[in-house]
Motif scaffolding. Sequence first.
Motif, PDB file in Angstrom:
ATOM      1  N   ALA A 189       0.830  -1.215   0.000  1.00  0.00           N
ATOM      2  CA  ALA A 189       0.000   0.000   0.000  1.00  0.00           C
ATOM      3  C   ALA A 189       0.855   1.253   0.000  1.00  0.00           C
ATOM      4  O   ALA A 189       0.523   2.259  -0.625  1.00  0.00           O
ATOM      5  N   ALA A 190       1.988   1.199   0.711  1.00  0.00           N
ATOM      6  CA  ALA A 190       2.875   2.363   0.763  1.00  0.00           C
ATOM      7  C   ALA A 190       3.491   2.651  -0.588  1.00  0.00           C
ATOM      8  O   ALA A 190       3.832   3.786  -0.907  1.00  0.00           O
ATOM      9  N   ARG A 191       3.659   1.582  -1.404  1.00  0.00           N
ATOM     10  CA  ARG A 191       4.267   1.771  -2.719  1.00  0.00           C
ATOM     11  C   ARG A 191       3.271   2.271  -3.754  1.00  0.00           C
ATOM     12  O   ARG A 191       3.673   2.730  -4.819  1.00  0.00           O
ATOM     13  N   GLN A 192       1.971   2.126  -3.484  1.00  0.00           N
ATOM     14  CA  GLN A 192       0.962   2.550  -4.444  1.00  0.00           C
ATOM     15  C   GLN A 192       0.920   4.072  -4.545  1.00  0.00           C
ATOM     16  O   GLN A 192       1.041   4.770  -3.544  1.00  0.00           O
ATOM     17  N   PRO A 193       0.713   4.614  -5.746  1.00  0.00           N
ATOM     18  CA  PRO A 193       0.623   6.069  -5.897  1.00  0.00           C
ATOM     19  C   PRO A 193      -0.670   6.584  -5.297  1.00  0.00           C
ATOM     20  O   PRO A 193      -1.652   5.856  -5.144  1.00  0.00           O
ATOM     21  N   ASN A 194      -0.673   7.846  -4.920  1.00  0.00           N
ATOM     22  CA  ASN A 194      -1.892   8.462  -4.423  1.00  0.00           C
ATOM     23  C   ASN A 194      -2.923   8.499  -5.545  1.00  0.00           C
ATOM     24  O   ASN A 194      -2.586   8.761  -6.705  1.00  0.00           O
ATOM     25  N   PRO A 195      -4.187   8.225  -5.256  1.00  0.00           N
ATOM     26  CA  PRO A 195      -5.203   8.284  -6.312  1.00  0.00           C
ATOM     27  C   PRO A 195      -5.333   9.704  -6.838  1.00  0.00           C
ATOM     28  O   PRO A 195      -5.093  10.666  -6.112  1.00  0.00           O
ATOM     29  N   PRO A 196      -5.702   9.857  -8.119  1.00  0.00           N
ATOM     30  CA  PRO A 196      -5.844  11.215  -8.673  1.00  0.00           C
ATOM     31  C   PRO A 196      -6.986  11.952  -8.006  1.00  0.00           C
ATOM     32  O   PRO A 196      -7.944  11.351  -7.533  1.00  0.00           O
ATOM     33  N   SER A 197      -6.876  13.268  -7.967  1.00  0.00           N
ATOM     34  CA  SER A 197      -7.967  14.088  -7.449  1.00  0.00           C
ATOM     35  C   SER A 197      -9.158  13.971  -8.396  1.00  0.00           C
ATOM     36  O   SER A 197      -9.040  13.462  -9.517  1.00  0.00           O
ATOM     37  N   GLU A 198     -10.316  14.469  -7.954  1.00  0.00           N
ATOM     38  CA  GLU A 198     -11.514  14.355  -8.780  1.00  0.00           C
ATOM     39  C   GLU A 198     -11.370  15.142 -10.079  1.00  0.00           C
ATOM     40  O   GLU A 198     -11.803  14.698 -11.144  1.00  0.00           O
ATOM     41  N   ALA A 199     -10.730  16.301 -10.009  1.00  0.00           N
ATOM     42  CA  ALA A 199     -10.516  17.094 -11.227  1.00  0.00           C
ATOM     43  C   ALA A 199      -9.579  16.369 -12.171  1.00  0.00           C
ATOM     44  O   ALA A 199      -9.798  16.311 -13.388  1.00  0.00           O
ATOM     45  N   ALA A 200      -8.499  15.771 -11.619  1.00  0.00           N
ATOM     46  CA  ALA A 200      -7.540  15.047 -12.449  1.00  0.00           C
ATOM     47  C   ALA A 200      -8.181  13.816 -13.075  1.00  0.00           C
ATOM     48  O   ALA A 200      -7.855  13.441 -14.214  1.00  0.00           O
ATOM     49  N   GLU A 201      -9.104  13.177 -12.365  1.00  0.00           N
ATOM     50  CA  GLU A 201      -9.758  11.971 -12.882  1.00  0.00           C
ATOM     51  C   GLU A 201     -10.544  12.278 -14.147  1.00  0.00           C
ATOM     52  O   GLU A 201     -10.541  11.481 -15.102  1.00  0.00           O
ATOM     53  N   PHE A 202     -11.190  13.439 -14.199  1.00  0.00           N
ATOM     54  CA  PHE A 202     -11.913  13.825 -15.409  1.00  0.00           C
ATOM     55  C   PHE A 202     -10.946  14.013 -16.580  1.00  0.00           C
ATOM     56  O   PHE A 202     -11.244  13.635 -17.715  1.00  0.00           O
ATOM     57  N   ILE A 203      -9.803  14.612 -16.304  1.00  0.00           N
ATOM     58  CA  ILE A 203      -8.814  14.813 -17.366  1.00  0.00           C
ATOM     59  C   ILE A 203      -8.279  13.474 -17.855  1.00  0.00           C
ATOM     60  O   ILE A 203      -8.107  13.251 -19.062  1.00  0.00           O
ATOM     61  N   LEU A 204      -8.019  12.547 -16.938  1.00  0.00           N
ATOM     62  CA  LEU A 204      -7.499  11.227 -17.311  1.00  0.00           C
ATOM     63  C   LEU A 204      -8.525  10.438 -18.123  1.00  0.00           C
ATOM     64  O   LEU A 204      -8.151   9.647 -18.996  1.00  0.00           O
ATOM     65  N   GLN A 205      -9.803  10.634 -17.828  1.00  0.00           N
ATOM     66  CA  GLN A 205     -10.836   9.968 -18.625  1.00  0.00           C
ATOM     67  C   GLN A 205     -10.860  10.519 -20.049  1.00  0.00           C
ATOM     68  O   GLN A 205     -11.106   9.781 -21.004  1.00  0.00           O
ATOM     69  N   ALA A 206     -10.610  11.812 -20.193  1.00  0.00           N
ATOM     70  CA  ALA A 206     -10.583  12.421 -21.523  1.00  0.00           C
ATOM     71  C   ALA A 206      -9.291  12.088 -22.259  1.00  0.00           C
ATOM     72  O   ALA A 206      -9.263  12.039 -23.490  1.00  0.00           O
ATOM     73  N   LEU A 207      -8.194  11.863 -21.504  1.00  0.00           N
ATOM     74  CA  LEU A 207      -6.875  11.562 -22.088  1.00  0.00           C
ATOM     75  C   LEU A 207      -6.336  10.272 -21.474  1.00  0.00           C
ATOM     76  O   LEU A 207      -5.429  10.288 -20.637  1.00  0.00           O
ATOM     77  N   PRO A 208      -6.881   9.114 -21.846  1.00  0.00           N
ATOM     78  CA  PRO A 208      -6.481   7.849 -21.215  1.00  0.00           C
ATOM     79  C   PRO A 208      -5.002   7.513 -21.398  1.00  0.00           C
ATOM     80  O   PRO A 208      -4.441   6.762 -20.601  1.00  0.00           O
ATOM     81  N   ALA A 209      -4.357   8.057 -22.429  1.00  0.00           N
ATOM     82  CA  ALA A 209      -2.936   7.772 -22.641  1.00  0.00           C
ATOM     83  C   ALA A 209      -2.082   8.274 -21.483  1.00  0.00           C
ATOM     84  O   ALA A 209      -1.041   7.688 -21.158  1.00  0.00           O
ATOM     85  N   LEU A 210      -2.522   9.358 -20.823  1.00  0.00           N
ATOM     86  CA  LEU A 210      -1.766   9.897 -19.693  1.00  0.00           C
ATOM     87  C   LEU A 210      -1.704   8.907 -18.543  1.00  0.00           C
ATOM     88  O   LEU A 210      -0.697   8.825 -17.826  1.00  0.00           O
ATOM     89  N   ARG A 211      -2.752   8.114 -18.384  1.00  0.00           N
ATOM     90  CA  ARG A 211      -2.804   7.171 -17.268  1.00  0.00           C
ATOM     91  C   ARG A 211      -1.731   6.093 -17.391  1.00  0.00           C
ATOM     92  O   ARG A 211      -1.289   5.526 -16.396  1.00  0.00           O
ATOM     93  N   THR A 212      -1.314   5.792 -18.619  1.00  0.00           N
ATOM     94  CA  THR A 212      -0.293   4.766 -18.844  1.00  0.00           C
ATOM     95  C   THR A 212       1.126   5.318 -18.728  1.00  0.00           C
ATOM     96  O   THR A 212       2.090   4.576 -18.874  1.00  0.00           O
ATOM     97  N   GLY A 213       1.256   6.616 -18.498  1.00  0.00           N
ATOM     98  CA  GLY A 213       2.578   7.213 -18.372  1.00  0.00           C
ATOM     99  C   GLY A 213       3.075   7.882 -19.638  1.00  0.00           C
ATOM    100  O   GLY A 213       4.170   8.453 -19.649  1.00  0.00           O
ATOM    101  N   LYS A 214       2.287   7.820 -20.711  1.00  0.00           N
ATOM    102  CA  LYS A 214       2.704   8.435 -21.966  1.00  0.00           C
ATOM    103  C   LYS A 214       2.594   9.953 -21.889  1.00  0.00           C
ATOM    104  O   LYS A 214       1.784  10.486 -21.146  1.00  0.00           O
ATOM    105  N   GLU A 215       3.407  10.625 -22.678  1.00  0.00           N
ATOM    106  CA  GLU A 215       3.333  12.078 -22.792  1.00  0.00           C
ATOM    107  C   GLU A 215       2.445  12.435 -23.982  1.00  0.00           C
ATOM    108  O   GLU A 215       2.530  11.806 -25.036  1.00  0.00           O
ATOM    109  N   VAL A 216       1.585  13.443 -23.807  1.00  0.00           N
ATOM    110  CA  VAL A 216       0.631  13.840 -24.842  1.00  0.00           C
ATOM    111  C   VAL A 216       0.923  15.278 -25.247  1.00  0.00           C
ATOM    112  O   VAL A 216       1.153  16.140 -24.385  1.00  0.00           O
ATOM    113  N   ALA A 217       0.932  15.525 -26.541  1.00  0.00           N
ATOM    114  CA  ALA A 217       1.159  16.886 -27.042  1.00  0.00           C
ATOM    115  C   ALA A 217       0.081  17.820 -26.497  1.00  0.00           C
ATOM    116  O   ALA A 217      -1.086  17.450 -26.408  1.00  0.00           O
TER     117      ALA A 217
END
Length: 265
Positions: A189-217
Amino acid sequence: MNATTPKVMLLIDADNVSADVMEQAVHKVLAEHGALHVRRAYCTAEVALKHQSLFKRLSVRPMVNLAAGKNSTDIALAVDALDLAIAERPQVVYLVSSDSDFAPLVIRLREKGCRVCGIGQQGKTGEETVGAYDAFTDLEHHGSRPAAAAAPAPARKTRARPATKTAAAKTAPAAKKTAAKTAARKTAAARQPNPPSEAAEFILQALPALRTGKEVALNDAAQALRAAGLLGKHGSSLKLFDKLTDEFAVLQHPDRIRWTGATAA
């Protein structure tokens, strides 16, 4: 569309009224007009997440406002309402809010040829708000009934038995295994990253590539955010990410964005 059926638009100030009032408003307009062509709810990311199942059930499009500041959601609704009035030319516009700040918007929409009706939450609407509309309906907030608390079960008296040496010998290895598993879970559990904030979660849903660690233009990110309704037509994605520097890193040459939470995944 049937010539006798007016084009109807429903815009909800979801930060201002309760979930059951929103649902009552949709059903009321559908019952009165038989159709509801534009259904949008304006709110913060937190409210959109809280009511996402309701919005899906009612086919209401959430218009998420990530901008900070007083009345920012109201301003987003007002700007969008005028754009829609020009583009869609509705005969009837319903504003679901008990806020008196929308009086200038009501007047402007009426000048555009719309009949403007208001729907508010009973107990929150002032007389000055009601008077601005062509018609106004106050809906009662029914709330939710809290679940009855379960009565605690009576404690059962048990007679303690002295532990035998054989039982103690069997229990000791099991206790060690349990302690080891607990320690392993805590470490994981200590090694797990903090979950994204609610605002960040909306952005990640719109840009799923970011969730995998990829960089997006940055330009591609802006287009995706506009398509998801998270960024206005002329909004700056750079200004948006500047408000979320704890979770997103803006890289340069070329300009691109990365979600920092993916580094620890």
